[in-house]
Design a protein around this motif. Structure first.
Motif, PDB file in Angstrom:
ATOM      1  N   ARG A  16      51.690  52.036   6.216  1.00  0.00           N
ATOM      2  CA  ARG A  16      51.425  50.943   5.316  1.00  0.00           C
ATOM      3  C   ARG A  16      52.697  50.176   5.040  1.00  0.00           C
ATOM      4  O   ARG A  16      53.790  50.704   5.094  1.00  0.00           O
ATOM      5  CB  ARG A  16      50.828  51.479   4.011  1.00  0.00           C
ATOM      6  CG  ARG A  16      49.470  52.148   4.211  1.00  0.00           C
ATOM      7  CD  ARG A  16      48.905  52.621   2.897  1.00  0.00           C
ATOM      8  NE  ARG A  16      47.593  53.236   3.085  1.00  0.00           N
ATOM      9  CZ  ARG A  16      46.868  53.726   2.103  1.00  0.00           C
ATOM     10  NH1 ARG A  16      47.314  53.685   0.868  1.00  0.00           N
ATOM     11  NH2 ARG A  16      45.691  54.262   2.355  1.00  0.00           N
ATOM     12  N   GLY A  17      52.547  48.912   4.675  1.00  0.00           N
ATOM     13  CA  GLY A  17      53.701  48.103   4.367  1.00  0.00           C
ATOM     14  C   GLY A  17      53.723  46.852   5.226  1.00  0.00           C
ATOM     15  O   GLY A  17      52.847  46.610   6.059  1.00  0.00           O
ATOM     16  N   ARG A  18      54.756  46.075   5.019  1.00  0.00           N
ATOM     17  CA  ARG A  18      54.879  44.816   5.745  1.00  0.00           C
ATOM     18  C   ARG A  18      55.358  45.060   7.171  1.00  0.00           C
ATOM     19  O   ARG A  18      56.297  45.826   7.391  1.00  0.00           O
ATOM     20  CB  ARG A  18      55.882  43.910   5.010  1.00  0.00           C
ATOM     21  CG  ARG A  18      56.015  42.521   5.589  1.00  0.00           C
ATOM     22  CD  ARG A  18      56.965  41.678   4.762  1.00  0.00           C
ATOM     23  NE  ARG A  18      58.341  42.088   4.929  1.00  0.00           N
ATOM     24  CZ  ARG A  18      59.148  41.648   5.895  1.00  0.00           C
ATOM     25  NH1 ARG A  18      58.678  40.788   6.789  1.00  0.00           N
ATOM     26  NH2 ARG A  18      60.396  42.063   5.974  1.00  0.00           N
ATOM     27  N   MET A  58      55.863  49.392  19.933  1.00  0.00           N
ATOM     28  CA  MET A  58      56.938  49.688  18.992  1.00  0.00           C
ATOM     29  C   MET A  58      56.751  48.798  17.763  1.00  0.00           C
ATOM     30  O   MET A  58      56.887  47.574  17.845  1.00  0.00           O
ATOM     31  CB  MET A  58      58.300  49.434  19.637  1.00  0.00           C
ATOM     32  CG  MET A  58      58.521  50.153  20.961  1.00  0.00           C
ATOM     33  SD  MET A  58      58.520  51.956  20.826  1.00  0.00           S
ATOM     34  CE  MET A  58      60.106  52.235  20.048  1.00  0.00           C
ATOM     35  N   THR A  59      56.443  49.421  16.633  1.00  0.00           N
ATOM     36  CA  THR A  59      56.125  48.672  15.415  1.00  0.00           C
ATOM     37  C   THR A  59      57.083  49.067  14.303  1.00  0.00           C
ATOM     38  O   THR A  59      57.216  50.255  13.980  1.00  0.00           O
ATOM     39  CB  THR A  59      54.680  48.964  14.962  1.00  0.00           C
ATOM     40  OG1 THR A  59      53.788  48.768  16.059  1.00  0.00           O
ATOM     41  CG2 THR A  59      54.281  48.053  13.806  1.00  0.00           C
ATOM     42  N   ILE A  60      57.756  48.086  13.728  1.00  0.00           N
ATOM     43  CA  ILE A  60      58.648  48.328  12.591  1.00  0.00           C
ATOM     44  C   ILE A  60      57.969  47.796  11.336  1.00  0.00           C
ATOM     45  O   ILE A  60      57.515  46.647  11.308  1.00  0.00           O
ATOM     46  CB  ILE A  60      60.008  47.638  12.784  1.00  0.00           C
ATOM     47  CG1 ILE A  60      60.698  48.166  14.045  1.00  0.00           C
ATOM     48  CG2 ILE A  60      60.904  47.859  11.558  1.00  0.00           C
ATOM     49  CD1 ILE A  60      61.982  47.436  14.397  1.00  0.00           C
ATOM     50  N   THR A  61      57.893  48.649  10.317  1.00  0.00           N
ATOM     51  CA  THR A  61      57.295  48.255   9.040  1.00  0.00           C
ATOM     52  C   THR A  61      58.243  48.639   7.911  1.00  0.00           C
ATOM     53  O   THR A  61      59.132  49.472   8.084  1.00  0.00           O
ATOM     54  CB  THR A  61      55.936  48.945   8.814  1.00  0.00           C
ATOM     55  OG1 THR A  61      56.125  50.366   8.891  1.00  0.00           O
ATOM     56  CG2 THR A  61      54.912  48.521   9.853  1.00  0.00           C
ATOM     57  N   GLU A  62      58.044  48.020   6.769  1.00  0.00           N
ATOM     58  CA  GLU A  62      58.841  48.403   5.619  1.00  0.00           C
ATOM     59  C   GLU A  62      57.982  48.394   4.367  1.00  0.00           C
ATOM     60  O   GLU A  62      57.088  47.549   4.207  1.00  0.00           O
ATOM     61  CB  GLU A  62      60.045  47.484   5.442  1.00  0.00           C
ATOM     62  CG  GLU A  62      59.721  46.061   5.081  1.00  0.00           C
ATOM     63  CD  GLU A  62      60.988  45.232   4.883  1.00  0.00           C
ATOM     64  OE1 GLU A  62      62.054  45.699   5.269  1.00  0.00           O
ATOM     65  OE2 GLU A  62      60.876  44.122   4.336  1.00  0.00           O
ATOM     66  N   PRO A  63      58.242  49.341   3.451  1.00  0.00           N
ATOM     67  CA  PRO A  63      57.527  49.342   2.175  1.00  0.00           C
ATOM     68  C   PRO A  63      58.050  48.226   1.294  1.00  0.00           C
ATOM     69  O   PRO A  63      59.127  47.675   1.521  1.00  0.00           O
ATOM     70  CB  PRO A  63      57.849  50.720   1.597  1.00  0.00           C
ATOM     71  CG  PRO A  63      59.167  51.078   2.197  1.00  0.00           C
ATOM     72  CD  PRO A  63      59.167  50.476   3.575  1.00  0.00           C
ATOM     73  N   ASP A  64      57.313  47.922   0.252  1.00  0.00           N
ATOM     74  CA  ASP A  64      57.715  46.825  -0.633  1.00  0.00           C
ATOM     75  C   ASP A  64      59.049  47.087  -1.291  1.00  0.00           C
ATOM     76  O   ASP A  64      59.783  46.153  -1.605  1.00  0.00           O
ATOM     77  CB  ASP A  64      56.649  46.610  -1.715  1.00  0.00           C
ATOM     78  CG  ASP A  64      55.352  46.084  -1.120  1.00  0.00           C
ATOM     79  OD1 ASP A  64      55.410  45.490  -0.026  1.00  0.00           O
ATOM     80  OD2 ASP A  64      54.294  46.303  -1.737  1.00  0.00           O
ATOM     81  N   ASP A  65      59.383  48.389  -1.518  1.00  0.00           N
ATOM     82  CA  ASP A  65      60.625  48.715  -2.213  1.00  0.00           C
ATOM     83  C   ASP A  65      61.727  49.114  -1.247  1.00  0.00           C
ATOM     84  O   ASP A  65      62.686  49.765  -1.618  1.00  0.00           O
ATOM     85  CB  ASP A  65      60.405  49.842  -3.223  1.00  0.00           C
ATOM     86  CG  ASP A  65      59.879  51.110  -2.544  1.00  0.00           C
ATOM     87  OD1 ASP A  65      59.518  51.039  -1.349  1.00  0.00           O
ATOM     88  OD2 ASP A  65      59.831  52.161  -3.217  1.00  0.00           O
ATOM     89  N   CYS A  66      61.605  48.729   0.045  1.00  0.00           N
ATOM     90  CA  CYS A  66      62.609  49.106   1.042  1.00  0.00           C
ATOM     91  C   CYS A  66      63.961  48.510   0.674  1.00  0.00           C
ATOM     92  O   CYS A  66      64.048  47.379   0.190  1.00  0.00           O
ATOM     93  CB  CYS A  66      62.191  48.595   2.416  1.00  0.00           C
ATOM     94  SG  CYS A  66      63.315  49.059   3.741  1.00  0.00           S
TER      95      CYS A  66
END
Length: 220
Positions: free
Chosen positions: A7-9, A203-211
């Protein structure tokens, strides 16, 4: 397109064709999902501190730290400074190799005959992709082979055998610091690591809202 469970952006989402190379900086707190799109593919993987590439993935430190040759959920990928680079936070395959290494023209001719000299190999992928980041042959170290099945027998014998992976299986890695990732989507056609038919990975890079967000001085 196969969905990730992360989950995340979504920061980036790339399909790496069979035999191709890929690289990216994954920031601290971001996650990288490696997805075997068609199954039974081996994905060769190198890892560096993005700000000091002399600090890089160490197979001996990683194996010693976790007391296991194989990687799965909870495994921490350690550097040659014995610092954590990334952590495996999800693994739906269950078998990833740390000792088989990367194929090269030299190893191909030794194992399979001189007629394989012209075949593209992972070392060539790593050298070409690493050059984009100022890395050369002396910077190549033992690599991880995601989804590659290399069993080790009681007497120490190891082999490269049919993979256990299937379409859509994945490994999700959380960056513990800013890291540079190099990938060679293995072109090997002489052993069963790719089912003799290399295919694409995602290859997928995601980040949480508080990254953690890098400041300007962190730019690589």
């Amino acid at each position: 397109m196969t969905a990730t469970s992360t989950r995340g952006r979504v920061v980036s989402d790339d399909t790496v064709p069979a035999r191709a190379a890929w690289s990216a900086v994954v920031r601290k707190g971001q996650s990288l999902t490696v997805t075997d799109l068609h199954g039974n593919q081996a994905a060769d993987f190198l890892l560096y501190d993005a700000h000091d590439t002399s600090v890089r993935y160490s197979a001996p430190d990683t194996i010693q730290a976790q007391g296991n040759l194989f990687l799965t959920t909870g495994s921490v990928l350690m550097s040659n400074e014995h610092t954590p680079l990334m952590t495996v936070v999800e693994d739906t395959c269950g078998r990833h190799d740390t000792i088989g290494g990367a194929c090269s023209k030299e190893s191909n001719t030794l194992r399979y005959g001189h007629h394989t000299w012209s075949q593209h190999a992972c070392v060539e992928n790593f050298l070409a992709e690493g050059a984009r980041h100022g890395l050369g042959k002396r910077d190549l170290v033992s690599n991880i082979n995601w989804f590659m099945n290399v069993p080790v027998e009681q007497d120490g014998t190891l082999g490269i055998v049919d993979g256990l992976s299937a379409p859509g299986l994945r490994a999700v890695l959380r960056a513990e610091t800013d890291v540079l990732v190099l990938l060679s989507n293995c072109p090997q056609i002489n052993n069963p690591c790719n089912g003799f038919d290399p295919t694409a990975v995602r290859m997928t890079i995601t980040e949480p809202d508080d990254c953690d967000k890098p400041d300007d001085s962190d730019e690589v």
